[in-house]
Enzyme design. Structure first.
Site: not given
Ligand code: BG6
Ligand code: MG
Length: 210
Positions: A8, A10
């Site tokens: 993953d 984030d």
């Molecule tokens: C995930 C995060 O990796 O990405 C979530 O953990 C986030 O919190 C999701 O909502 C979507 O991210 P983005 O950058 O497309 O808004």
């Molecule tokens: Mg994550």
């Protein structure tokens, strides 16, 4: 034998989770909706739209589709502004050492993220060329805990599920991994919940189970 690891992004590779929280908090405050770090943990791993749905559970009014789209855009703009400050220093402890170890030992590396900002982030932290396979939020129809993102990454790696390992900080992400029949290493919030097949405080501990 593990031949590929699906990360993953984030909260595992980079500490962008705090910027997601700050941007959602700004939106929730603007809309007078209660939102705190505990609710934020439910947003980990899930898509932008699904995250907003969770925040809106506490809203006192119904929002139109146009208002929802405006809120999604508002949050993403705040979030993307904070990404400008991200540098390789935001890579989480142990990640670089682990990636080097995997390269030396010919273990493949993939990203399996719900984020549509994945490529931007990988470029900012200098890791865009580091992975054999990248599956991100622009390439999937179903968000974690659906297994789609990990099944696509597994397919891209051309490995069996038993040859892969997922690394996740989200409870929903560990569920997605299990729904794909892939063992999961939990870190961060998911490790605190003890939901992984392994629950580690530093990704470098993965070396001990390979
Ligand atoms: C995930 C995060 O990796 O990405 C979530 O953990 C986030 O919190 C999701 O909502 C979507 O991210 P983005 O950058 O497309 O808004
Ligand atoms: Mg994550």
């Amino acid at each position: 034998m593990i031949k590929g690891i699906i990360f993953d992004l984030d909260g595992v590779i980079v500490s962008t989770d705090k910027y997601h929280y700050a941007a959602w908090k700004q939106l929730a405050d603007r809309e007078n909706i209660f939102f705190d770090e505990q609710i934020n943990n439910r947003l980990r791993g899930v898509s932008r739209r699904e995250s907003l749905n969770i925040i809106l559970e506490r809203a006192s009014k119904e929002y139109s589709e146009a208002e929802i789209n405006e809120m999604l855009e508002y949050k993403n703009q705040i979030y993307r502004k904070s990404l400008v400050n991200i540098t390789p220093k935001d890579i989480l402890p142990g990640v670089k050492e682990l990636l080097n170890y995997l390269t030396i030992n010919c273990i493949k590396k993939a990203i399996g993220s719900s984020s549509k900002n994945t490529m931007l982030i990988l470029e900012r932290i200098g890791l865009s060329d580091c992975f054999d396979v990248i599956v991100d939020g622009t390439m999937i129809s179903h968000t974690k805990p659906d297994p789609e993102v990990f099944l696509k990454a597994q397919k891209g790696l051309n490995l069996a599920n038993t040859e892969c390992l997922v690394v996740e900080d989200a409870v929903a992400g560990v569920e997605a991994s299990h729904n794909a029949n892939i063992k999961a290493v939990a870190v961060g919030d998911a490790a605190l919940h003890g939901v992984g097949d392994y629950n580690f405080s530093n990704v470098l501990e993965i070396k001990n189970i390979l």
